[in-house]
Design a protein around this motif. Structure first.
Motif, PDB file in Angstrom:
ATOM      1  N   MET A 193      36.407  27.729  29.127  1.00  0.00           N
ATOM      2  CA  MET A 193      37.639  27.460  29.880  1.00  0.00           C
ATOM      3  C   MET A 193      38.695  26.831  28.988  1.00  0.00           C
ATOM      4  SD  MET A 193      36.214  26.101  33.570  1.00  0.00           S
ATOM      5  CE  MET A 193      35.327  24.669  32.912  1.00  0.00           C
ATOM      6  N   TYR A 194      38.276  25.895  28.161  1.00  0.00           N
ATOM      7  CA  TYR A 194      39.206  25.115  27.334  1.00  0.00           C
ATOM      8  C   TYR A 194      39.923  25.976  26.297  1.00  0.00           C
ATOM      9  CZ  TYR A 194      40.706  21.155  24.388  1.00  0.00           C
ATOM     10  OH  TYR A 194      41.439  20.238  23.667  1.00  0.00           O
ATOM     11  N   PHE A 195      39.183  26.839  25.620  1.00  0.00           N
ATOM     12  CA  PHE A 195      39.763  27.610  24.525  1.00  0.00           C
ATOM     13  C   PHE A 195      40.334  28.958  24.962  1.00  0.00           C
ATOM     14  CE2 PHE A 195      36.819  24.791  22.182  1.00  0.00           C
ATOM     15  CZ  PHE A 195      37.762  24.176  21.354  1.00  0.00           C
ATOM     16  N   GLU A 196      40.179  29.313  26.223  1.00  0.00           N
ATOM     17  CA  GLU A 196      40.674  30.610  26.696  1.00  0.00           C
ATOM     18  C   GLU A 196      41.767  30.486  27.746  1.00  0.00           C
ATOM     19  OE1 GLU A 196      40.229  33.444  25.568  1.00  0.00           O
ATOM     20  OE2 GLU A 196      38.207  33.756  24.779  1.00  0.00           O
ATOM     21  N   SER A 197      42.214  29.268  28.049  1.00  0.00           N
ATOM     22  CA  SER A 197      43.187  29.102  29.125  1.00  0.00           C
ATOM     23  C   SER A 197      44.172  27.999  28.791  1.00  0.00           C
ATOM     24  CB  SER A 197      42.452  28.775  30.438  1.00  0.00           C
ATOM     25  OG  SER A 197      43.360  28.647  31.507  1.00  0.00           O
ATOM     26  N   ASN A 198      45.236  27.922  29.582  1.00  0.00           N
ATOM     27  CA  ASN A 198      46.171  26.806  29.505  1.00  0.00           C
ATOM     28  C   ASN A 198      45.416  25.541  29.903  1.00  0.00           C
ATOM     29  OD1 ASN A 198      48.119  24.837  30.069  1.00  0.00           O
ATOM     30  ND2 ASN A 198      49.637  26.363  30.666  1.00  0.00           N
ATOM     31  N   ARG A 199      45.262  24.616  29.011  1.00  0.00           N
ATOM     32  CA  ARG A 199      44.357  23.485  29.216  1.00  0.00           C
ATOM     33  C   ARG A 199      44.835  22.501  30.275  1.00  0.00           C
ATOM     34  NH1 ARG A 199      43.429  22.732  22.685  1.00  0.00           N
ATOM     35  NH2 ARG A 199      42.573  24.838  22.378  1.00  0.00           N
ATOM     36  N   SER A 200      46.107  22.541  30.639  1.00  0.00           N
ATOM     37  CA  SER A 200      46.630  21.633  31.649  1.00  0.00           C
ATOM     38  C   SER A 200      46.638  22.258  33.039  1.00  0.00           C
ATOM     39  CB  SER A 200      48.058  21.197  31.279  1.00  0.00           C
ATOM     40  OG  SER A 200      48.932  22.320  31.263  1.00  0.00           O
ATOM     41  N   ASP A 201      46.184  23.483  33.152  1.00  0.00           N
ATOM     42  CA  ASP A 201      46.248  24.239  34.406  1.00  0.00           C
ATOM     43  C   ASP A 201      44.836  24.418  34.967  1.00  0.00           C
ATOM     44  OD1 ASP A 201      46.594  26.022  36.462  1.00  0.00           O
ATOM     45  OD2 ASP A 201      47.660  27.533  35.280  1.00  0.00           O
ATOM     46  N   GLU A 202      44.488  23.605  35.981  1.00  0.00           N
ATOM     47  CA  GLU A 202      43.142  23.679  36.540  1.00  0.00           C
ATOM     48  C   GLU A 202      42.879  25.036  37.192  1.00  0.00           C
ATOM     49  OE1 GLU A 202      42.067  20.415  39.010  1.00  0.00           O
ATOM     50  OE2 GLU A 202      42.470  18.913  37.460  1.00  0.00           O
ATOM     51  N   ASP A 203      43.910  25.656  37.734  1.00  0.00           N
ATOM     52  CA  ASP A 203      43.746  26.979  38.324  1.00  0.00           C
ATOM     53  C   ASP A 203      43.344  27.993  37.256  1.00  0.00           C
ATOM     54  OD1 ASP A 203      44.122  28.779  40.721  1.00  0.00           O
ATOM     55  OD2 ASP A 203      45.579  29.706  39.379  1.00  0.00           O
ATOM     56  N   ASN A 217      41.663  52.527  33.319  1.00  0.00           N
ATOM     57  CA  ASN A 217      40.518  52.000  34.056  1.00  0.00           C
ATOM     58  C   ASN A 217      40.579  50.485  34.224  1.00  0.00           C
ATOM     59  OD1 ASN A 217      40.046  51.313  31.363  1.00  0.00           O
ATOM     60  ND2 ASN A 217      37.825  51.552  31.541  1.00  0.00           N
ATOM     61  N   MET A 218      41.716  49.872  33.864  1.00  0.00           N
ATOM     62  CA  MET A 218      41.888  48.423  33.989  1.00  0.00           C
ATOM     63  C   MET A 218      42.652  48.132  35.271  1.00  0.00           C
ATOM     64  SD  MET A 218      42.866  47.738  29.973  1.00  0.00           S
ATOM     65  CE  MET A 218      43.112  45.978  30.137  1.00  0.00           C
ATOM     66  N   HIS A 219      42.015  47.506  36.218  1.00  0.00           N
ATOM     67  CA  HIS A 219      42.611  47.240  37.528  1.00  0.00           C
ATOM     68  C   HIS A 219      42.844  45.728  37.667  1.00  0.00           C
ATOM     69  CE1 HIS A 219      41.750  51.403  38.734  1.00  0.00           C
ATOM     70  NE2 HIS A 219      40.644  51.238  38.038  1.00  0.00           N
ATOM     71  N   TYR A 220      44.106  45.323  37.507  1.00  0.00           N
ATOM     72  CA  TYR A 220      44.449  43.904  37.467  1.00  0.00           C
ATOM     73  C   TYR A 220      44.399  43.281  38.860  1.00  0.00           C
ATOM     74  CZ  TYR A 220      45.858  44.765  32.677  1.00  0.00           C
ATOM     75  OH  TYR A 220      45.843  45.092  31.347  1.00  0.00           O
ATOM     76  N   VAL A 221      43.877  42.048  38.901  1.00  0.00           N
ATOM     77  CA  VAL A 221      43.706  41.382  40.194  1.00  0.00           C
ATOM     78  C   VAL A 221      44.518  40.096  40.322  1.00  0.00           C
ATOM     79  CG1 VAL A 221      41.435  42.380  40.628  1.00  0.00           C
ATOM     80  CG2 VAL A 221      41.592  40.244  39.339  1.00  0.00           C
ATOM     81  N   VAL A 222      44.742  39.380  39.216  1.00  0.00           N
ATOM     82  CA  VAL A 222      45.468  38.109  39.313  1.00  0.00           C
ATOM     83  C   VAL A 222      45.876  37.643  37.916  1.00  0.00           C
ATOM     84  CG1 VAL A 222      43.484  36.534  39.078  1.00  0.00           C
ATOM     85  CG2 VAL A 222      45.420  35.859  40.518  1.00  0.00           C
ATOM     86  N   ALA A 223      46.902  36.802  37.858  1.00  0.00           N
ATOM     87  CA  ALA A 223      47.310  36.117  36.625  1.00  0.00           C
ATOM     88  C   ALA A 223      47.138  34.619  36.845  1.00  0.00           C
ATOM     89  CB  ALA A 223      48.758  36.439  36.276  1.00  0.00           C
ATOM     90  N   ALA A 224      46.574  33.931  35.849  1.00  0.00           N
ATOM     91  CA  ALA A 224      46.353  32.488  35.973  1.00  0.00           C
ATOM     92  C   ALA A 224      46.134  31.889  34.591  1.00  0.00           C
ATOM     93  CB  ALA A 224      45.133  32.197  36.857  1.00  0.00           C
ATOM     94  N   GLY A 225      46.708  30.722  34.342  1.00  0.00           N
ATOM     95  CA  GLY A 225      46.466  30.000  33.107  1.00  0.00           C
ATOM     96  C   GLY A 225      46.853  30.732  31.841  1.00  0.00           C
ATOM     97  N   GLY A 226      47.848  31.606  31.919  1.00  0.00           N
ATOM     98  CA  GLY A 226      48.277  32.354  30.748  1.00  0.00           C
ATOM     99  C   GLY A 226      47.484  33.615  30.489  1.00  0.00           C
TER     100      GLY A 226
END
Length: 239
Positions: free
Chosen positions: A61-71, A153-162
């Motif tokens: 979670m820490y190295f793959e996302s915006n670290r200040s965004d719990e979502d 074949n990539m079906h996007y579902v949501v955007a979150a944390g960058g």
């Protein structure tokens, strides 16, 4: 925060002895409470999470996302747990995170800032208690937002944390069937939901250790499965 952690640990210790529902600790929403009677026949059997597994989950979670965004942290953590549920991936959290070319370089070795650990512990506890990101659903994949790829074949579902999260369809355009949650088989032979096993083993509420076994980045061979799961959704995607 320390008092809250002590309260959760005391509650979970009581439940581990009494064998009661985890809902009493406020860790599950009412509809998420699980018992051994709710286990799917084709659920994947995985290892009980350890302190190292909790650290691996937090690091992904820490190295793959915006670290200040719990979502955003919860979204990446949901992908890790979805892969743990999926038959094609390893049966331990650290082995999922440590697969080559799947997560950020150095995910298991780079330093994590001490001031960020309380947030990571909070989200890791939610995931080990059964919480998932509603928007991510059963998605197994994500990439940094702003990139595009020429695949249909990539079906996007949501955007979150960058990041943007997506499911992959097969050559005929179908998405994989819904997967049941993973379960744990304890020494007695009893099978239980991973959430209950994590609580009884003391992982929920346990502070992050900062330690990960160095052997978990090796190539992984998919083991023979106990029971094969369904291959497709019941209908064509989008209908």
């Amino acid at each position: 925060m320390r008092n809250d952690r002590h309260l959760r640990l005391a509650c979970l210790a009581t439940l581990a002895v009494a064998g009661s529902s985890l809902g009493g600790c406020g860790l599950f929403r009412p509809q998420q409470e699980l018992t051994t009677g709710s286990i799917a026949a084709n659920a994947k059997v995985v290892q009980t999470p350890t302190a190292a597994d909790k650290e691996c989950l937090a690091r992904a979670m820490y190295f793959e996302s915006n670290r200040s965004d719990e979502d955003g942290l919860l979204a990446v953590g949901t992908v890790v747990m979805n892969r743990l549920d999926a038959p094609a991936y390893p049966g331990r959290i650290c082995e999922v995170v440590g697969q080559k070319r799947q997560f950020a370089n150095g995910v298991l070795s780079k330093p994590v800032r001490d001031q960020d650990r309380p947030r990571l512990e909070k989200v890791a506890d939610l995931l080990l208690s059964g919480r998932r990101h509603d928007g991510v659903g059963q998605a197994l994949h994500f990439h940094t937002a702003g990139y595009s790829f020429p695949y249909n074949n990539m079906h996007y579902v949501v955007a979150a944390g960058g990041n943007v999260f997506y499911e992959k369809s097969d050559r005929e355009g179908y998405l994989p069937a819904l997967r049941p949650r993973a379960v744990v088989q304890v020494a007695s032979g009893r099978v239980m939901p991973l959430q209950i096993a994590a609580a009884q083993s003391g992982m929920i509420g346990l502070p992050l250790t900062g330690r990960v076994q160095p052997t978990l980045t090796a190539d992984y061979t998919v083991p023979e499965l106990r029971l094969a799961g369904p291959a497709r959704y019941a209908s064509v995607p989008g209908r």
